[in-house]
Design a protein around this motif. Structure first.
Motif, PDB file in Angstrom:
ATOM      1  N   TRP A   1       2.776  40.087 -47.945  1.00  0.00           N
ATOM      2  CA  TRP A   1       1.466  40.617 -47.594  1.00  0.00           C
ATOM      3  C   TRP A   1       1.151  41.841 -48.455  1.00  0.00           C
ATOM      4  O   TRP A   1       1.999  42.726 -48.620  1.00  0.00           O
ATOM      5  CB  TRP A   1       1.424  41.023 -46.124  1.00  0.00           C
ATOM      6  CG  TRP A   1       1.396  39.862 -45.188  1.00  0.00           C
ATOM      7  CD1 TRP A   1       2.451  39.106 -44.783  1.00  0.00           C
ATOM      8  CD2 TRP A   1       0.242  39.326 -44.535  1.00  0.00           C
ATOM      9  NE1 TRP A   1       2.046  38.129 -43.913  1.00  0.00           N
ATOM     10  CE2 TRP A   1       0.694  38.241 -43.730  1.00  0.00           C
ATOM     11  CE3 TRP A   1      -1.102  39.655 -44.523  1.00  0.00           C
ATOM     12  CZ2 TRP A   1      -0.175  37.486 -42.942  1.00  0.00           C
ATOM     13  CZ3 TRP A   1      -1.968  38.906 -43.740  1.00  0.00           C
ATOM     14  CH2 TRP A   1      -1.514  37.840 -42.968  1.00  0.00           C
TER      15      TRP A   1
ATOM     16  N   LEU B   1      -4.828  41.032 -48.049  1.00  0.00           N
ATOM     17  CA  LEU B   1      -5.657  41.315 -46.884  1.00  0.00           C
ATOM     18  C   LEU B   1      -6.467  42.564 -47.180  1.00  0.00           C
ATOM     19  O   LEU B   1      -5.905  43.658 -47.291  1.00  0.00           O
ATOM     20  CB  LEU B   1      -4.799  41.528 -45.633  1.00  0.00           C
ATOM     21  CG  LEU B   1      -5.555  41.916 -44.353  1.00  0.00           C
ATOM     22  CD1 LEU B   1      -6.544  40.819 -43.946  1.00  0.00           C
ATOM     23  CD2 LEU B   1      -4.591  42.205 -43.207  1.00  0.00           C
TER      24      LEU B   1
ATOM     25  N   TYR C   1     -11.729  38.051 -40.734  1.00  0.00           N
ATOM     26  CA  TYR C   1     -11.533  38.663 -39.430  1.00  0.00           C
ATOM     27  C   TYR C   1     -12.572  39.763 -39.287  1.00  0.00           C
ATOM     28  O   TYR C   1     -12.881  40.472 -40.253  1.00  0.00           O
ATOM     29  CB  TYR C   1     -10.124  39.257 -39.301  1.00  0.00           C
ATOM     30  CG  TYR C   1      -9.032  38.292 -39.726  1.00  0.00           C
ATOM     31  CD1 TYR C   1      -8.533  37.350 -38.839  1.00  0.00           C
ATOM     32  CD2 TYR C   1      -8.531  38.309 -41.032  1.00  0.00           C
ATOM     33  CE1 TYR C   1      -7.553  36.451 -39.223  1.00  0.00           C
ATOM     34  CE2 TYR C   1      -7.552  37.417 -41.424  1.00  0.00           C
ATOM     35  CZ  TYR C   1      -7.059  36.481 -40.525  1.00  0.00           C
ATOM     36  OH  TYR C   1      -6.102  35.595 -40.909  1.00  0.00           O
TER      37      TYR C   1
ATOM     38  N   LEU D   1      -3.560  36.657 -37.452  1.00  0.00           N
ATOM     39  CA  LEU D   1      -3.077  36.831 -38.826  1.00  0.00           C
ATOM     40  C   LEU D   1      -1.951  35.859 -39.155  1.00  0.00           C
ATOM     41  O   LEU D   1      -1.874  35.336 -40.265  1.00  0.00           O
ATOM     42  CB  LEU D   1      -2.597  38.264 -39.030  1.00  0.00           C
ATOM     43  CG  LEU D   1      -3.661  39.372 -39.029  1.00  0.00           C
ATOM     44  CD1 LEU D   1      -2.996  40.737 -39.208  1.00  0.00           C
ATOM     45  CD2 LEU D   1      -4.691  39.146 -40.136  1.00  0.00           C
TER      46      LEU D   1
END
Length: 378
Positions: free
Chosen positions: A5, A84, A154, A371
């Motif tokens: 990530w 992200l 999101y 997630l």
């Protein structure tokens, strides 16, 4: 092979701010799940370790010159990668019009990409100054650009999804901002705060004391204190000391009952909030799930006096986890606060409801389920 990530964010601790707190919460929650986590953000040049999270910083990281280095250093990390983006338009420089950064993100087709919208666009109004209309238009172009090829989106409040193109709009997941504070507070810490405040019912406010909030806050807080000389006001968060001093000069008779605590650690903020009978939280756009200050009170099971607004989600009216006025008028908020201060049992019930709704709807675990794509968490 698992994907590491990589969080791209305009702020990360020790930099203050709601996005900063949220980014760290997400990073550490991913780490606890066994994920490899990198954070890319602006700040003093260097790579640091934040309890297992690798944090990369340098000044101007998201500006066109910085993007050259960001590309080089990001490509040097092992793949595959999952990006992200913690998105707030003004957090990435160029006066909230960083189109080059958005184009760069859209071009990262070799990486899996996801958007987390803390804010989506600058509001548009036909009567606004032309500079604001340009900003409103550019931020819409930026968001459309960011959405190109994004696998997941999101949103901190459902309203932001309306600005996304289809099919991303329909697929966007609502992930409310969880509390930035620990939920377990030692009893002795709360007792120490109450002793320091000197007794009497305490009304707390947690925020950053911006110009859009302090007018309404003063209009309710001052009458509350004037009606009962035993009442105390507890002001928490960045800017609390300055506002407390200004309020004391304006209302010298109240000065000894105005208590500011600026720059406290999260554990200390939680202990101070728990020492209060209720929280008073007016917001210019109404309460919503993107307000981490409200989440802090809900998570701790505190009665919160607030109001609806154009960004308020339906659940605030349906589930009533807060003492809710249907308008932002000081008189409506004052009446609610007075009622709760006079009725201890209602405060207890309101606090229990707040805690229950927080666990069911707003806790970090719900965001992590989205997630990490654990089943159907819609």
């Amino acid at each position: 092979m698992s994907r590491a990530w990589h969080l791209l964010t305009g702020e990360y601790p020790p930099a203050p701010g709601g996005v900063s707190d949220h980014s760290r919460s997400i990073a550490h929650a991913l780490l606890k799940e066994g994920e490899t986590v990198h954070v890319w953000t602006s700040g003093a040049d260097g790579v640091t370790d934040d309890q297992g999270v690798t944090v990369h910083r340098w000044p101007g990281i998201f500006t066109p010159p910085g993007l050259v280095r960001l590309t080089r250093e990001l490509d040097a990390t092992p793949g595959p990668r999952r990006l992200l983006l913690q998105y707030v338009p003004h957090a990435f420089g160029l006066k909230a019009m960083n189109v080059p950064f958005c184009a760069w993100f859209a071009a990262r087709r070799q990486d899996e990409r996801a958007l987390f919208l803390h804010e989506a666009v600058y509001p548009w109004s036909p009567g606004a100054p032309w500079k604001h209309q340009v900003l409103a238009g550019v931020t819409r172009v930026m968001l459309r650009t960011l959405a190109l090829g994004v696998e997941r989106a999101y949103v901190s409040i459902p309203t932001w999804a309306d600005h996304l193109p289809e099919p991303l709009r329909s697929q966007a997941r609502w992930c409310p901002i969880p509390s930035p504070l620990p939920l377990d507070v030692p009893v002795e810490a709360v007792s120490a705060v109450r002793e320091a405040l000197g007794g009497g019912p305490t009304v707390a406010h947690f925020g950053t004391y911006g110009g859009a909030i302090v007018g309404g806050l003063e209009a309710v807080l001052v009458p509350l204190l004037q009606r009962d000389e035993q009442r105390q006001a507890l002001l928490l968060g960045r800017g609390s000391q300055d506002w407390c001093e200004a309020l004391s000069r304006k209302h010298p008779a109240l000065a000894r009952r105005l208590h500011a605590r600026d720059g406290l650690a999260p554990e200390a903020v939680a202990a101070h909030l728990r020492a209060a009978e209720l929280m008073l939280q007016p917001y210019p756009d109404g309460i919503s799930a993107r307000r981490s200050s409200a989440m802090a009170g809900l998570g701790l099971g505190l009665p919160i006096v607030t109001h609806t607004g154009h960004l308020s989600e339906p659940l605030w009216r349906e589930l009533r986890p807060v003492a809710l006025a249907d308008e932002a008028s000081p008189s409506a908020l004052l009446a609610l606060a007075e009622h709760l201060l006079e009725h201890e049992e209602e405060r207890r019930v309101q606090g229990e409801r707040a805690s229950r709704v927080y666990r069911e709807r707003f806790a970090l675990e719900r965001t992590m389920a989205h997630l990490l794509r654990r089943g159907d968490t819609a």
